[in-house]
Design an enzyme around this catalytic site. Sequence first.
Site, PDB file in Angstrom:
ATOM      1  N   SER A 153     -25.538 -12.330  13.243  1.00 26.16           N
ATOM      2  CA  SER A 153     -24.710 -12.210  12.033  1.00 26.16           C
ATOM      3  C   SER A 153     -25.421 -11.522  10.866  1.00 26.16           C
ATOM      4  O   SER A 153     -25.221 -11.892   9.714  1.00 26.16           O
ATOM      5  CB  SER A 153     -24.162 -13.582  11.614  1.00 26.16           C
ATOM      6  OG  SER A 153     -23.294 -14.081  12.626  1.00 26.16           O
ATOM      7  N   HIS A 196     -30.567 -10.732  26.644  1.00 24.80           N
ATOM      8  CA  HIS A 196     -29.638 -11.109  25.566  1.00 24.80           C
ATOM      9  C   HIS A 196     -28.945 -12.411  25.961  1.00 24.80           C
ATOM     10  O   HIS A 196     -28.655 -12.628  27.140  1.00 24.80           O
ATOM     11  CB  HIS A 196     -28.615  -9.984  25.336  1.00 24.80           C
ATOM     12  CG  HIS A 196     -27.790 -10.221  24.111  1.00 24.80           C
ATOM     13  ND1 HIS A 196     -26.706 -11.062  24.124  1.00 24.80           N
ATOM     14  CD2 HIS A 196     -27.908  -9.768  22.847  1.00 24.80           C
ATOM     15  CE1 HIS A 196     -26.189 -11.104  22.904  1.00 24.80           C
ATOM     16  NE2 HIS A 196     -26.904 -10.323  22.106  1.00 24.80           N
ATOM     17  N   ASN A 202     -26.776  -3.148  18.658  1.00 33.36           N
ATOM     18  CA  ASN A 202     -26.292  -3.591  19.968  1.00 33.36           C
ATOM     19  C   ASN A 202     -24.770  -3.477  19.971  1.00 33.36           C
ATOM     20  O   ASN A 202     -24.086  -4.338  19.422  1.00 33.36           O
ATOM     21  CB  ASN A 202     -26.748  -5.043  20.207  1.00 33.36           C
ATOM     22  CG  ASN A 202     -26.205  -5.603  21.497  1.00 33.36           C
ATOM     23  OD1 ASN A 202     -25.659  -4.862  22.326  1.00 33.36           O
ATOM     24  ND2 ASN A 202     -26.342  -6.909  21.683  1.00 33.36           N
ATOM     25  N   TRP A 203     -24.281  -2.422  20.610  1.00 32.94           N
ATOM     26  CA  TRP A 203     -22.836  -2.169  20.599  1.00 32.94           C
ATOM     27  C   TRP A 203     -22.074  -3.020  21.616  1.00 32.94           C
ATOM     28  O   TRP A 203     -20.839  -2.973  21.669  1.00 32.94           O
ATOM     29  CB  TRP A 203     -22.564  -0.680  20.839  1.00 32.94           C
ATOM     30  CG  TRP A 203     -22.793   0.169  19.631  1.00 32.94           C
ATOM     31  CD1 TRP A 203     -23.139  -0.265  18.377  1.00 32.94           C
ATOM     32  CD2 TRP A 203     -22.668   1.602  19.533  1.00 32.94           C
ATOM     33  NE1 TRP A 203     -23.246   0.812  17.527  1.00 32.94           N
ATOM     34  CE2 TRP A 203     -22.958   1.963  18.203  1.00 32.94           C
ATOM     35  CE3 TRP A 203     -22.353   2.611  20.454  1.00 32.94           C
ATOM     36  CZ2 TRP A 203     -22.936   3.296  17.771  1.00 32.94           C
ATOM     37  CZ3 TRP A 203     -22.334   3.936  20.025  1.00 32.94           C
ATOM     38  CH2 TRP A 203     -22.618   4.265  18.696  1.00 32.94           C
ATOM     39  N   LYS A 204     -22.790  -3.727  22.455  1.00 35.23           N
ATOM     40  CA  LYS A 204     -22.160  -4.579  23.479  1.00 35.23           C
ATOM     41  C   LYS A 204     -21.111  -3.761  24.257  1.00 35.23           C
ATOM     42  O   LYS A 204     -21.300  -2.566  24.440  1.00 35.23           O
ATOM     43  CB  LYS A 204     -21.568  -5.836  22.826  1.00 35.23           C
ATOM     44  CG  LYS A 204     -22.609  -6.532  21.935  1.00 35.23           C
ATOM     45  CD  LYS A 204     -22.220  -7.911  21.501  1.00 35.23           C
ATOM     46  CE  LYS A 204     -23.350  -8.468  20.625  1.00 35.23           C
ATOM     47  NZ  LYS A 204     -23.161  -9.867  20.292  1.00 35.23           N
ATOM     48  N   GLU A 248     -25.988 -13.330  25.827  1.00 36.53           N
ATOM     49  CA  GLU A 248     -24.737 -13.152  26.580  1.00 36.53           C
ATOM     50  C   GLU A 248     -25.037 -12.888  28.061  1.00 36.53           C
ATOM     51  O   GLU A 248     -24.289 -13.299  28.941  1.00 36.53           O
ATOM     52  CB  GLU A 248     -23.914 -12.006  25.955  1.00 36.53           C
ATOM     53  CG  GLU A 248     -23.267 -12.461  24.646  1.00 36.53           C
ATOM     54  CD  GLU A 248     -23.059 -11.373  23.622  1.00 36.53           C
ATOM     55  OE1 GLU A 248     -23.057 -10.178  23.971  1.00 36.53           O
ATOM     56  OE2 GLU A 248     -22.912 -11.720  22.430  1.00 36.53           O
ATOM     57  N   GLY A 307     -25.257  -6.680  15.931  1.00 39.91           N
ATOM     58  CA  GLY A 307     -24.104  -6.506  16.803  1.00 39.91           C
ATOM     59  C   GLY A 307     -22.922  -5.973  16.022  1.00 39.91           C
ATOM     60  O   GLY A 307     -22.832  -4.785  15.706  1.00 39.91           O
ATOM     61  N   GLY A 308     -22.004  -6.875  15.634  1.00 44.04           N
ATOM     62  CA  GLY A 308     -20.745  -6.509  14.979  1.00 44.04           C
ATOM     63  C   GLY A 308     -20.880  -5.481  13.866  1.00 44.04           C
ATOM     64  O   GLY A 308     -20.133  -4.491  13.823  1.00 44.04           O
ATOM     65  N   GLY A 359     -22.541 -13.485  16.443  1.00 45.40           N
ATOM     66  CA  GLY A 359     -21.113 -13.226  16.371  1.00 45.40           C
ATOM     67  C   GLY A 359     -20.316 -14.335  15.702  1.00 45.40           C
ATOM     68  O   GLY A 359     -19.089 -14.353  15.772  1.00 45.40           O
ATOM     69  N   GLU A 380     -32.963 -14.347  18.288  1.00 47.40           N
ATOM     70  CA  GLU A 380     -31.528 -14.461  18.052  1.00 47.40           C
ATOM     71  C   GLU A 380     -31.072 -15.893  18.337  1.00 47.40           C
ATOM     72  O   GLU A 380     -30.828 -16.245  19.505  1.00 47.40           O
ATOM     73  CB  GLU A 380     -30.762 -13.500  18.967  1.00 47.40           C
ATOM     74  CG  GLU A 380     -31.064 -12.045  18.693  1.00 47.40           C
ATOM     75  CD  GLU A 380     -29.896 -11.158  19.085  1.00 47.40           C
ATOM     76  OE1 GLU A 380     -29.433 -10.401  18.238  1.00 47.40           O
ATOM     77  OE2 GLU A 380     -29.429 -11.241  20.238  1.00 47.40           O
TER      78      GLU A 380
HETATM   79  P1  PGA Z   1     -23.982 -10.109  15.805  1.00 48.76           P
HETATM   80  O1  PGA Z   1     -24.673  -9.880  17.237  1.00 48.76           O
HETATM   81  O2  PGA Z   1     -24.753  -9.261  14.803  1.00 48.76           O
HETATM   82  O3  PGA Z   1     -22.569  -9.666  15.978  1.00 48.76           O
HETATM   83  O4  PGA Z   1     -24.110 -11.563  15.485  1.00 48.76           O
HETATM   84  C1  PGA Z   1     -26.063  -9.789  17.375  1.00 48.76           C
HETATM   85  C2  PGA Z   1     -26.425  -9.620  18.835  1.00 48.76           C
HETATM   86  O5  PGA Z   1     -25.765 -10.217  19.695  1.00 48.76           O
HETATM   87  O6  PGA Z   1     -27.379  -8.904  19.185  1.00 48.76           O
END
Ligand code: PGA
Length: 243
Positions: free
Chosen positions: A206, A93, A7-9, A95, A227-228, A169, A163
């Site tokens: 994470s 998601h 997930n590159w956001k 967010e 994500g990150g 994050g 999640e």
């Molecule tokens: P993260 O994000 O790996 O940076 O915690 C995961 C996500 O939001 O899908």
Amino acid sequence: MKYYAANWKMNKGPKATRDFFSEFKLKYKPNDQKSLIFFPSAFSLEAAANALDGSQIQFGAQNCYSEVKGAFTGENSSDVVRELGGQWVLVGHSERRSLFSESDKMISKKIAHIQGLDLVPLLCIGETLEERQGMETSLILEMQMRRDLSQADKNKKIAIAYEPVWAIGTGKVATTTQVVEAHEHIRTVLGLLGFSKTTPILYGGSVKPENASELISLPHVDGFLIGGASLEVKSFLDIVNAD
Ligand code: PGA
């Protein structure tokens, strides 16, 4: 089959996307037991589609509207994802839920719409820190599933990402006990709701090269939503290659 979803956001424009895949394709050794899915931002979908043309690596959108086209300024259509050769759409998601007020009702409509176009929804669910501290995790997960999957087609593929909101994050990964408990519960609820026993359940929050190997070996963990650590070729590949 294990799933590794990136997930590159809101990161990487078309050039950064092309650069990533030029390096990635040189270094990644395809494996039949591992399915890779990239979720670039909407503006970089076409760059990803071109870079991945002819490869087994899949891609999709981070969000879409629940209509194919029309007067919906600023929204993106799943039909375009399909036209570009994408197979997946991320839905719900945390967010999107917290920053863009996406409700369970909107999410359930999106899921039905995505499946109607023969794309696969990857539904994200998870509890907040407050809900976990209030011992409400199981209840929240079940409620989200019952609501979000209320219009889903049980005969079509869908995947779930667990999640915990407090782990996204933040560098705070859920403990192995917390992950196993949540994934077992999700598996049970999926069964109660009539979904296939093989519905993939991914963990997200994470995930890093340092914790991937322990997490991937847990029961009912069918992969990760990352994500990150998916933004750099090396860290993403280290996660994919951790057994
Ligand atoms: P993260 O994000 O790996 O940076 O915690 C995961 C996500 O939001 O899908």
